[in-house]
Design an enzyme around this catalytic site. Structure first.
Site, mmCIF file in Angstrom:
data_model
loop_
_atom_site.group_PDB
_atom_site.id
_atom_site.type_symbol
_atom_site.label_atom_id
_atom_site.label_comp_id
_atom_site.label_asym_id
_atom_site.label_seq_id
_atom_site.Cartn_x
_atom_site.Cartn_y
_atom_site.Cartn_z
ATOM 1 N N GLY A 81 0.810 -1.226 0.000
ATOM 2 C CA GLY A 81 0.000 0.000 0.000
ATOM 3 C C GLY A 81 0.835 1.264 0.000
ATOM 4 O O GLY A 81 1.966 1.279 0.475
ATOM 5 N N ARG A 145 0.926 -5.957 -4.889
ATOM 6 C CA ARG A 145 0.889 -6.827 -3.713
ATOM 7 C C ARG A 145 1.381 -8.245 -3.989
ATOM 8 O O ARG A 145 1.273 -9.124 -3.135
ATOM 9 C CB ARG A 145 -0.527 -6.844 -3.121
ATOM 10 C CG ARG A 145 -0.933 -5.481 -2.547
ATOM 11 C CD ARG A 145 -2.195 -5.522 -1.726
ATOM 12 N NE ARG A 145 -2.549 -4.183 -1.272
ATOM 13 C CZ ARG A 145 -2.093 -3.605 -0.158
ATOM 14 N NH1 ARG A 145 -1.278 -4.267 0.631
ATOM 15 N NH2 ARG A 145 -2.467 -2.375 0.165
ATOM 16 N N ASP A 175 6.234 -4.990 6.703
ATOM 17 C CA ASP A 175 6.881 -6.123 7.373
ATOM 18 C C ASP A 175 6.937 -7.365 6.496
ATOM 19 O O ASP A 175 7.988 -8.021 6.402
ATOM 20 C CB ASP A 175 6.215 -6.418 8.735
ATOM 21 C CG ASP A 175 4.710 -6.582 8.625
ATOM 22 O OD1 ASP A 175 4.109 -6.039 7.684
ATOM 23 O OD2 ASP A 175 4.123 -7.258 9.489
ATOM 24 N N ASP A 176 5.848 -7.661 5.792
ATOM 25 C CA ASP A 176 5.848 -8.838 4.912
ATOM 26 C C ASP A 176 6.871 -8.697 3.787
ATOM 27 O O ASP A 176 7.623 -9.638 3.508
ATOM 28 C CB ASP A 176 4.467 -8.996 4.265
ATOM 29 C CG ASP A 176 3.532 -9.805 5.146
ATOM 30 O OD1 ASP A 176 3.983 -10.275 6.209
ATOM 31 O OD2 ASP A 176 2.346 -9.944 4.775
ATOM 32 N N LYS A 202 8.542 0.762 5.251
ATOM 33 C CA LYS A 202 7.407 1.570 4.833
ATOM 34 C C LYS A 202 6.117 1.047 5.430
ATOM 35 O O LYS A 202 5.938 -0.167 5.446
ATOM 36 C CB LYS A 202 7.293 1.514 3.311
ATOM 37 C CG LYS A 202 6.044 2.155 2.755
ATOM 38 C CD LYS A 202 5.320 1.283 1.721
ATOM 39 C CE LYS A 202 4.656 0.072 2.371
ATOM 40 N NZ LYS A 202 3.798 -0.700 1.463
ATOM 41 N N THR A 203 5.260 1.840 5.922
ATOM 42 C CA THR A 203 3.855 1.553 6.195
ATOM 43 C C THR A 203 3.264 2.647 7.054
ATOM 44 O O THR A 203 3.827 3.021 8.084
ATOM 45 C CB THR A 203 3.599 0.184 6.870
ATOM 46 O OG1 THR A 203 2.242 0.178 7.327
ATOM 47 C CG2 THR A 203 4.464 -0.080 8.082
ATOM 48 N N ASP A 205 0.759 2.313 8.770
ATOM 49 C CA ASP A 205 0.174 1.702 9.971
ATOM 50 C C ASP A 205 1.065 1.824 11.203
ATOM 51 O O ASP A 205 0.604 1.685 12.326
ATOM 52 C CB ASP A 205 -0.105 0.213 9.745
ATOM 53 C CG ASP A 205 -1.164 -0.020 8.694
ATOM 54 O OD1 ASP A 205 -1.731 0.980 8.204
ATOM 55 O OD2 ASP A 205 -1.422 -1.180 8.364
ATOM 56 N N LYS A 242 -24.212 19.275 18.269
ATOM 57 C CA LYS A 242 -25.358 18.389 18.078
ATOM 58 C C LYS A 242 -25.045 16.988 17.572
ATOM 59 O O LYS A 242 -25.952 16.178 17.463
ATOM 60 C CB LYS A 242 -26.402 19.061 17.195
ATOM 61 C CG LYS A 242 -26.001 19.308 15.768
ATOM 62 C CD LYS A 242 -27.207 19.930 15.012
ATOM 63 C CE LYS A 242 -26.878 20.097 13.545
ATOM 64 N NZ LYS A 242 -27.951 20.747 12.809
ATOM 65 N N MET A 250 -7.861 3.951 9.330
ATOM 66 C CA MET A 250 -7.160 2.838 8.708
ATOM 67 C C MET A 250 -6.129 2.232 9.664
ATOM 68 O O MET A 250 -5.587 2.915 10.529
ATOM 69 C CB MET A 250 -6.474 3.320 7.441
ATOM 70 C CG MET A 250 -6.186 2.235 6.447
ATOM 71 S SD MET A 250 -5.627 2.921 4.847
ATOM 72 C CE MET A 250 -7.031 2.552 3.804
ATOM 73 N N ARG A 252 -5.277 -2.080 10.189
ATOM 74 C CA ARG A 252 -5.979 -3.280 10.633
ATOM 75 C C ARG A 252 -5.319 -4.003 11.777
ATOM 76 O O ARG A 252 -5.994 -4.480 12.680
ATOM 77 C CB ARG A 252 -6.162 -4.257 9.477
ATOM 78 C CG ARG A 252 -7.482 -4.024 8.776
ATOM 79 C CD ARG A 252 -7.757 -5.077 7.755
ATOM 80 N NE ARG A 252 -8.052 -6.366 8.348
ATOM 81 C CZ ARG A 252 -8.271 -7.453 7.631
ATOM 82 N NH1 ARG A 252 -8.182 -7.390 6.321
ATOM 83 N NH2 ARG A 252 -8.553 -8.594 8.214
ATOM 84 N N GLU A 311 -9.601 0.553 12.579
ATOM 85 C CA GLU A 311 -10.213 -0.300 11.550
ATOM 86 C C GLU A 311 -10.261 -1.766 11.959
ATOM 87 O O GLU A 311 -11.235 -2.455 11.692
ATOM 88 C CB GLU A 311 -9.393 -0.155 10.254
ATOM 89 C CG GLU A 311 -9.982 -0.874 9.058
ATOM 90 C CD GLU A 311 -9.073 -0.777 7.833
ATOM 91 O OE1 GLU A 311 -7.907 -0.345 7.980
ATOM 92 O OE2 GLU A 311 -9.525 -1.139 6.743
ATOM 93 N N ARG A 428 -2.927 8.322 2.557
ATOM 94 C CA ARG A 428 -1.814 7.473 2.116
ATOM 95 C C ARG A 428 -0.958 8.112 1.029
ATOM 96 O O ARG A 428 0.164 7.648 0.793
ATOM 97 C CB ARG A 428 -2.360 6.140 1.568
ATOM 98 C CG ARG A 428 -3.263 5.403 2.544
ATOM 99 C CD ARG A 428 -3.433 3.952 2.171
ATOM 100 N NE ARG A 428 -3.722 3.778 0.744
ATOM 101 C CZ ARG A 428 -3.806 2.588 0.152
ATOM 102 N NH1 ARG A 428 -3.625 1.482 0.865
ATOM 103 N NH2 ARG A 428 -4.074 2.489 -1.130
#
Lengths: 551, 551
Positions: A81, A145, A175-176, A202-203, A205, A242, A250, A252, A311, A428
């Site tokens: 991503g 991916r 990480d993957d 990179k990420t 998250d 109100k 985002m 997960r 998320e 992103r």
């Protein structure tokens, strides 16, 4: 091509480098530390990574670099991503190569790792790179991916890298992707290739983080963008008085984004998945907690508020995780019969009869349209699509029901009107903050110096990030140092450990020390839009998480 | 109270004034033009506004102001939805009052117009005002949607303003609020009060605009915030190349926001409600148009894109407008019977039988969950809640269905995956852009000068906005000049004409001259986050709409 004024002006921005990397290349000396172990499972890992396990941490310092002007051909690939700053990693690589030798070349693999397997690549000229410098997105060479993880894929990758006469391959990923880069590095050495494989963390998250990686790139910009929006919504809530705004963010597998945004904006409620899991909270408990805060604020006449929801929340609620896993198994076992049930009512009835008693109770307690999503919105493998479940709407509906109960018990007499939001794609691909622009450029530049010293199986490392860029440290960390064995799809696999929010860490502790005040009062903070110019504290400050963790 | 770095720094920003207002107050002279008419229905309006109709446009120029140091008590009220810059209008009023006399006072009515009726107000000290200068939101004194429109309300308002010894009341609001301000001004004169009523044009929607008002405040900041996000999403779409993003944008009665954002970001598709209405398009036609563009891009291998949808779209589609009006009438006439129908299926069947043939066809063509929303999600008066209908999701579903048809006809072989977004609350309370900060401050400052000259029934006017602030013009426009008679809730009423997107105007013409290219190519522009510092063209540029309309 039409361009925005900001984009034109960002081309002029010169990313800052750590002092050591700002020196001429020939003055950058390599220092090696002692041999390293791993995050766990040392025995197993040293067997898998026979050639690359145990290497020392390396750092760069002032001295001599005999390889400064070596002609290098480097390949680069973006994996997974988007995260703000990817283009600057590439710009950093390109500038370091150019500083070394006019004959060095940078090859960009297109569309992610599949670009390597299919040998789909372009020569990255300065003209191309300059038109992407300091911009967001991964559109310079695209991303993808596809995973390079089988022996056949490793073989193809090596063939392509050899054909392209690469000296090094830089893999920019999460990480993957870095785990696979570690395996690829090992494979290359094992095949007697001297092509280095170097990773870049990179990420958005923020879960690719450990003792040696202070933060993955993109996290800073993405959380600043989300915090801008959350702050704006808080100000709106506090002006209109109100609505309760439920904002899903985002991320997960970890709640770093949610926690950072909470620290920046001080909402009334922020749910942290790791805490939910640690306390084994039920969905009902979470709903009750939110409802209690709504009731408390209503007593002060404040029928408004802001709630941040990560998320991945529902996968951290043990009972819901169980329900989803039962549902996946049940529907996989009865595909055909289930497909004969035409109405939702029939499906729900059958499911309820076949779940365990606990899961059936949880299923029944869910709002009707969430039940529908669980049964009907399934991926090609028949699994529940957790990421598509509208958790924020589910919570709104359940809180609403709970408040209705409290109303009949005359424990609540407020008004609960709500709005829901989901922020993910909005952040992103933002123009990288100065922090991410500098950090990414440094990571890329540093990767080339690692390649000059022929270091393989390393992740490019820039540290001391809470200090000004000139004081950052540069070097490399062996992939294997950050790895352990985990069970994935039924098999023990070597992986880089994902960093979850540490409940005893300073960011979370800082959050819990204040959240009761935030719940009661409207202690909102409004960060505003990311600034690329202006006073230092406005345009150069690192994230709260980073500052707290390294202060 | 914790504050963001940006907020602290924005306190230091000194908003720019037009040269004429930057002079000492005693040098600002009033110039009156010729008497004015109205936008229409002059005869009726001159009867309703017996005392205030036909006043001249006034402007301020260098000269003499005998009233420069008059001690004034001014009341201010915020009315309706939030728009960035409201606090700066108040800061401008306060600073002009202070420049006139240390004894002048500013009273803020709390919670909108109801604050006037209930005499709920506070003295606005410089301490209060300074802590809100150049910030977004309306939280300094709050806002509300109560309307002051009946004779009883006018009477109460006058009593409170007299009790508070006001010399002037400044009403910051949209077209409705300024219409009511016009009636209040007339009432005050008619009751022999010399309390001036002065309006300030506010609304992010951009529909309070005419020959004399170039733009309402808030439009600039809100559209820049939405465009930031749209640009980020475009970059994501162009990097990942896998989603069609459907983005709904706030703005029910006009598509100015959608048009401005399209001009800033060049999406593949932007729907403009006014065009849909003018061309009497059906929902089916809109869906087919979108699908055709999706198909065209898929042929180039581009299975991604960005579509902007104005919030009010469905009310501009003649056949849907008709359906909604029939549904409202039908359900109002059969409240009891309808309530006996327990399932959606029964309700839908009954509704289908009782609608006209045309409307029944339209109803049946809608996706199931939109049908549900129409029947079940109704306001307290039983009316369909148009603003809650998820138009962007409806379009996605219908486009998806259309593409499935085209696939069976072998006219399409792409992949259509989608994401939906709605941006509204994200932009209403952003820190005002420099443009809005300057414009609002000038509008407030100018309002005080109008009050010094005892001008009532005027809207504060700052013009020439496409030029740098020093060249802006200052003055006042009689409310009645912008009014005509319109049918509202069955009665002819005087109203300030809402400005819809003009299909022969330069912004729309500029859009249609390029949209075919945008549809085909990915000609995205990425504006990035609003900048408050930096190069002039980055942090001080007005909106594209304004530039095109006044270039």
């Amino acid at each position: 091509m039409k361009m925005s004024s900001l984009q034109k002006n960002r081309y002029e921005y010169a990313p800052k480098l750590p002092s050591v990397l700002a020196m001429p290349l020939e003055k950058i000396e390599l220092r090696s530390g002692i041999e390293t172990g791993s995050a766990g499972d040392q025995a197993a890992l040293s067997q898998i990574f026979k050639k690359t396990f145990g290497k020392p941490i390396v750092s760069f310092e002032a001295g001599n670099n005999p390889y400064a002007h070596k002609v290098l051909t480097v390949g680069v690939v973006l994996s997974g991503g988007q995260a703000p700053g990817g283009h600057n990693v590439i710009a950093g690589i390109a500038d370091a190569l150019r500083a070394g030798s006019a004959d060095s070349r940078l090859i960009g693999f297109l569309g992610g790792p599949s670009g390597i397997l299919q040998d789909n690549a372009i020569l990255l000229t300065s003209e191309i790179i300059d038109s992407y410098k300091n911009t967001g997105g991964f559109d310079m060479i695209g991303s993808g991916r596809t995973k390079i993880e089988t022996q056949d894929q490793f073989k193809s990758a090596l063939e392509v890298c050899q054909k392209r006469q690469l000296d090094a391959l830089v893999v920019i990923g999460g990480d993957d992707s870095n785990t696979n880069a570690a395996l690829l590095a090992e494979y290359f050495v094992d095949q007697n290739s001297d092509i280095c494989v170097i990773g870049v963390p990179k990420t958005i998250d923020g879960d690719l983080k450990n003792e040696m990686i202070e933060v993955s790139f993109g996290f800073d910009t993405a959380t600043k963008t989300y915090s801008e929006l959350i702050g704006n919504i808080e100000r709106d809530a506090n002006s209109a008085k109100k609505y309760w705004h439920f904002i899903k963010l985002m991320g997960r597998s970890a709640s770093h984004i949610c926690l950072e945004c909470a620290l920046q904006t001080q909402p009334n409620i922020a749910i942290i998945s790791e805490e939910v899991e640690a306390k084994k909270q039920t969905l009902g408990q979470i709903v009750h907690q939110i409802a209690d805060i709504v009731v408390g604020r209503a007593k002060n006449g404040d029928n408004f508020g802001v709630v941040l929801v990560p998320e991945g929340l529902i996968e951290f609620i043990p009972e819901v995780k169980m329900l989803i896993s039962e549902l996946n198994a049940l529907l996989a076992d009865h595909v055909e019969y289930f497909s004969t049930l035409n109405t939702f009512e029939d499906q729900a009835e059958w499911v309820n009869k076949n779940l365990t008693r606990d899961s059936s109770y949880v299923f029944s307690s869910l709002p009707n349209n969430i039940q529908r999503q669980l049964l009907m919105d399934r991926d090609p493998h028949g699994n529940v699509q957790v990421s598509r479940i509208e958790t924020e709407k589910m919570l709104i509906e359940m809180v609403d029901d709970r408040l209705a109960e409290l109303k009949t018990e005359t424990k609540y007499s407020g008004i609960f009107s709500s709005q829901n939001h989901f922020f993910g794609y909005e952040g992103r691909c933002a123009f990288p903050s100065n922090f991410d622009a500098d950090y990414c450029y440094s990571l890329g530049y540093n990767a080339v110096v690692l390649a000059q010293f022929e270091l393989t199986g390393y992740i490019s490392s820039i540290r001391n990030l809470a200090l000004p860029a000139s004081q950052w440290l540069a070097g490399g960390i062996p992939f294997t140092m950050m790895m352990n064995m985990e069970r994935r799809q039924g098999q023990e696999k070597p992986v880089i450990k994902k960093a979850l929010v540490e409940l005893d860490g300073k960011p979370f502790q800082s959050f819990i020390s204040e959240r009761e005040v935030w719940a009661r009062e409207s202690a909102y903070v409004f960060p505003g839009a990311i600034q690329y110019y202006g006073p230092d504290e406005v345009c150069n400050a690192p994230s709260k998480t980073l500052s707290l963790e390294h202060s």
